[in-house]
Write an enzyme that holds these catalytic residues in place. Sequence first.
Site, PDB file in Angstrom:
ATOM      1  N   GLU A  55      -2.152  -4.673  -4.987  1.00  0.00           N
ATOM      2  CA  GLU A  55      -2.346  -3.870  -3.770  1.00  0.00           C
ATOM      3  C   GLU A  55      -3.560  -4.395  -2.993  1.00  0.00           C
ATOM      4  O   GLU A  55      -3.601  -4.324  -1.767  1.00  0.00           O
ATOM      5  CB  GLU A  55      -2.521  -2.382  -4.124  1.00  0.00           C
ATOM      6  CG  GLU A  55      -2.269  -1.443  -2.961  1.00  0.00           C
ATOM      7  CD  GLU A  55      -2.108   0.013  -3.379  1.00  0.00           C
ATOM      8  OE1 GLU A  55      -0.984   0.442  -3.660  1.00  0.00           O
ATOM      9  OE2 GLU A  55      -3.120   0.738  -3.411  1.00  0.00           O
TER      10      GLU A  55
ATOM     11  N   GLU B  12       4.773  12.469  -2.983  1.00  0.00           N
ATOM     12  CA  GLU B  12       5.148  12.584  -4.404  1.00  0.00           C
ATOM     13  C   GLU B  12       4.251  13.610  -5.099  1.00  0.00           C
ATOM     14  O   GLU B  12       4.729  14.474  -5.848  1.00  0.00           O
ATOM     15  CB  GLU B  12       4.995  11.230  -5.110  1.00  0.00           C
ATOM     16  CG  GLU B  12       5.976  10.157  -4.682  1.00  0.00           C
ATOM     17  CD  GLU B  12       5.480   9.316  -3.520  1.00  0.00           C
ATOM     18  OE1 GLU B  12       4.583   9.774  -2.761  1.00  0.00           O
ATOM     19  OE2 GLU B  12       6.007   8.202  -3.336  1.00  0.00           O
TER      20      GLU B  12
ATOM     21  N   LYS C 267      -6.426  11.482  -3.300  1.00  0.00           N
ATOM     22  CA  LYS C 267      -7.520  11.213  -2.366  1.00  0.00           C
ATOM     23  C   LYS C 267      -7.243  11.888  -1.022  1.00  0.00           C
ATOM     24  O   LYS C 267      -8.092  12.574  -0.480  1.00  0.00           O
ATOM     25  CB  LYS C 267      -7.676   9.690  -2.206  1.00  0.00           C
ATOM     26  CG  LYS C 267      -8.752   9.279  -1.241  1.00  0.00           C
ATOM     27  CD  LYS C 267      -8.912   7.767  -1.222  1.00  0.00           C
ATOM     28  CE  LYS C 267      -9.816   7.353  -0.067  1.00  0.00           C
ATOM     29  NZ  LYS C 267     -10.018   5.901  -0.002  1.00  0.00           N
TER      30      LYS C 267
ATOM     31  N   HIS D 206       7.697 -11.972 -28.822  1.00  0.00           N
ATOM     32  CA  HIS D 206       9.113 -11.922 -29.200  1.00  0.00           C
ATOM     33  C   HIS D 206       9.995 -11.597 -27.997  1.00  0.00           C
ATOM     34  O   HIS D 206      11.143 -11.177 -28.170  1.00  0.00           O
ATOM     35  CB  HIS D 206       9.309 -10.907 -30.323  1.00  0.00           C
ATOM     36  CG  HIS D 206       8.602 -11.328 -31.574  1.00  0.00           C
ATOM     37  ND1 HIS D 206       9.184 -12.149 -32.508  1.00  0.00           N
ATOM     38  CD2 HIS D 206       7.336 -11.103 -31.997  1.00  0.00           C
ATOM     39  CE1 HIS D 206       8.314 -12.390 -33.479  1.00  0.00           C
ATOM     40  NE2 HIS D 206       7.181 -11.771 -33.197  1.00  0.00           N
TER      41      HIS D 206
ATOM     42  N   ARG E 206      -7.403   2.609  -5.734  1.00  0.00           N
ATOM     43  CA  ARG E 206      -7.256   1.780  -6.944  1.00  0.00           C
ATOM     44  C   ARG E 206      -8.601   1.447  -7.577  1.00  0.00           C
ATOM     45  O   ARG E 206      -8.656   0.744  -8.579  1.00  0.00           O
ATOM     46  CB  ARG E 206      -6.466   0.518  -6.609  1.00  0.00           C
ATOM     47  CG  ARG E 206      -7.000  -0.278  -5.427  1.00  0.00           C
ATOM     48  CD  ARG E 206      -5.968  -1.289  -4.951  1.00  0.00           C
ATOM     49  NE  ARG E 206      -6.369  -1.987  -3.738  1.00  0.00           N
ATOM     50  CZ  ARG E 206      -6.125  -1.547  -2.503  1.00  0.00           C
ATOM     51  NH1 ARG E 206      -5.525  -0.384  -2.321  1.00  0.00           N
ATOM     52  NH2 ARG E 206      -6.494  -2.266  -1.446  1.00  0.00           N
TER      53      ARG E 206
ATOM     54  N   LYS F  89       6.205   4.711   2.901  1.00  0.00           N
ATOM     55  CA  LYS F  89       5.993   6.162   2.918  1.00  0.00           C
ATOM     56  C   LYS F  89       6.631   6.774   4.163  1.00  0.00           C
ATOM     57  O   LYS F  89       7.331   7.778   4.105  1.00  0.00           O
ATOM     58  CB  LYS F  89       4.490   6.478   2.937  1.00  0.00           C
ATOM     59  CG  LYS F  89       3.760   6.236   1.636  1.00  0.00           C
ATOM     60  CD  LYS F  89       2.329   6.745   1.795  1.00  0.00           C
ATOM     61  CE  LYS F  89       1.466   6.414   0.605  1.00  0.00           C
ATOM     62  NZ  LYS F  89       0.067   6.797   0.762  1.00  0.00           N
TER      63      LYS F  89
HETATM   64  O1  F6P Z   1       0.197   3.531  -3.104  1.00  0.00           O
HETATM   65  C1  F6P Z   1      -0.517   3.710  -1.923  1.00  0.00           C
HETATM   66  C2  F6P Z   1      -1.646   4.617  -2.122  1.00  0.00           C
HETATM   67  O2  F6P Z   1      -2.200   4.822  -0.883  1.00  0.00           O
HETATM   68  C3  F6P Z   1      -2.661   4.044  -3.125  1.00  0.00           C
HETATM   69  O3  F6P Z   1      -3.561   3.195  -2.556  1.00  0.00           O
HETATM   70  C4  F6P Z   1      -3.245   5.292  -3.665  1.00  0.00           C
HETATM   71  O4  F6P Z   1      -3.904   5.034  -4.854  1.00  0.00           O
HETATM   72  C5  F6P Z   1      -2.001   6.149  -3.820  1.00  0.00           C
HETATM   73  O5  F6P Z   1      -1.237   5.856  -2.669  1.00  0.00           O
HETATM   74  C6  F6P Z   1      -2.242   7.622  -3.946  1.00  0.00           C
HETATM   75  O6  F6P Z   1      -2.889   8.150  -2.838  1.00  0.00           O
HETATM   76  P1  F6P Z   1      -3.580   9.565  -2.897  1.00  0.00           P
HETATM   77  O7  F6P Z   1      -4.642   9.535  -3.942  1.00  0.00           O
HETATM   78  O8  F6P Z   1      -4.128   9.802  -1.526  1.00  0.00           O
HETATM   79  O9  F6P Z   1      -2.533  10.595  -3.251  1.00  0.00           O
END
Ligand code: F6P
Length: 552
Positions: free
Chosen positions: A362, A220, A214, A393, A277, A516
């Site tokens: 979240e 990452e 987004k 189990h 989410r 972060k």
């Molecule tokens: O985990 C935190 C967060 O901001 C989530 O709400 C979101 O889904 C995820 O990181 C990934 O964010 P982005 O789509 O901006 O990479």
Amino acid sequence: MSETNTQGTPRLDQRPEWHALAKHRDELAGTHLRELFASDPERADRYTLQVGDLHLDYSKHLVTDETLGLLRELAAATKVFDLRDEMFRGERVNLTENRAVLHTALRAPQSATIEVDGQNVVPGVHAVLYKMTVFADRIRSGEWTGHTGKRIRNIVNIGIGGSDLGPAMAHEVLRPYTDRGLTVRFVSNVDGADLHESVRDLDAAETLFIIASKTFTTIETITNATSARQWLLGQLGAGEEAVAKHFVALSTNAEKVAEFGIDPQNMFEFWDWVGGRYSYDSAIGLSLMVAIGPEAFRDMLAGFHLVDEHFRTAPPERNAPLLLGLLGIWYGNFHGAQSHAVLPYSHYLSRFTAYLQQLDMESNGKSVDRSGRPVDWQTGPIVWGTPGTNGQHAYYQLIHQGTKLIPADFIGFARPVAELGPLAGQHDLLMANFFAQTQALAFGKTPEEVRDEGVPEELVPHKTFRGNHPTTTILATELTPSVLGQLVALYEHKVFVQGAVWNIDSFDQWGVELGKVLAKRVEPALTEGVDVPGLDPSTTALVAKYRELRGR
Ligand code: F6P
């Protein structure tokens, strides 16, 4: 502490409806589900709801008509439906980020009008869906080829959190609907092992990377996307010109996408009013659409919309998300339950609970109310679970005979997936477990029943099941794209209801932001050994140990 919040409304735990529920809980204490069923022969029929294809049985809950009435009064007092209407209208109900919350617009029909700041957002939603459709068809038909002219056979989605969990879960759920000639993988972890294992056996010339973010700033994702680009160009022995045929982006941030080197033509847009989410039915679902095809994707959206309409229009007594939300409040706030188990009896739903963890935890893992004041009541539960019968189990022992109250949702289907062929014969055994478990959890086994089986007296307490463990059963005919959409929307709105009653902002996630920022600060301490101001003594010592073990 004052008894009103800053808007002048009473605090939740000071409301008469809250006190009435606490009093009722005390009156009902000690009543067993066995008694509730015995005193009401109609209970099993009366305590059910039908929403689209979902049959919901809530008869095995520790509630009476009075409980349900009192819970609905709490919902009325806390104006859950007013907030719902504000959300559907596009008002800025995400207060701390000053944003509208309109995932419901992502599945609205083309004829709908939903405005944000006077602009109808629905045409934009359908324009992106159309662009996704054209792209998915081009990949599926082989018309879109890679840099060397080879057909695309591998799709690798790189994203994390909401940009991974939704499409990864839905791809798993809808495997029987996927084009089996395509390999679809999901990379999220910044641990290089994730990307390595996902691409090591792939032919780069046949691989398309979908970079889902987004913000397009998530470390990452950008790290993995950069490594994927290096891998691809290295494998192909090509220059940057190869990127256009092998990378597309799903984002709200065109500037950052261009900066990364992806042609904005190859970007599929969404908007700040779609929370991460809540986003897999937006452009974030592109990998899923390529896998299952645009038609099945639209069926899924129709399923979401069906439950949106149910939530928006059904009266409180028949409103399933309201009911599920209130039942969670009953256990969390009035019985001290800390967690909620979601137990699907479908192998295809193996990632469903992991998806719900982000959706619920979240959203509702908050401890200040919408005006910033600490809450004195429990908010979101710990959501957990894996598919039955595996869980039986492993951890069901604790649910049956442990000391904790764990409300659980059981999700099952009448028909096995057609593709299973002769293996479909196992379905009745799977479902026999499904029904047997909720019965055992609710009704248990009395000491008398155990003795009647000839069990020696010293073992009677060990073999006695107290029962009285509440469950919801959700049963549908089969697991289709539409049913998946219905299930997800049901949980989305359940989470909304709870956030509304608790008076928290379910749509921000500031807690994740702190981690972060800190990770970025700590990294130079690991790589270069620089002193990072503000590191506590324990972490400083651990970093030093890490460097020593790493040979630095
Ligand atoms: O985990 C935190 C967060 O901001 C989530 O709400 C979101 O889904 C995820 O990181 C990934 O964010 P982005 O789509 O901006 O990479």
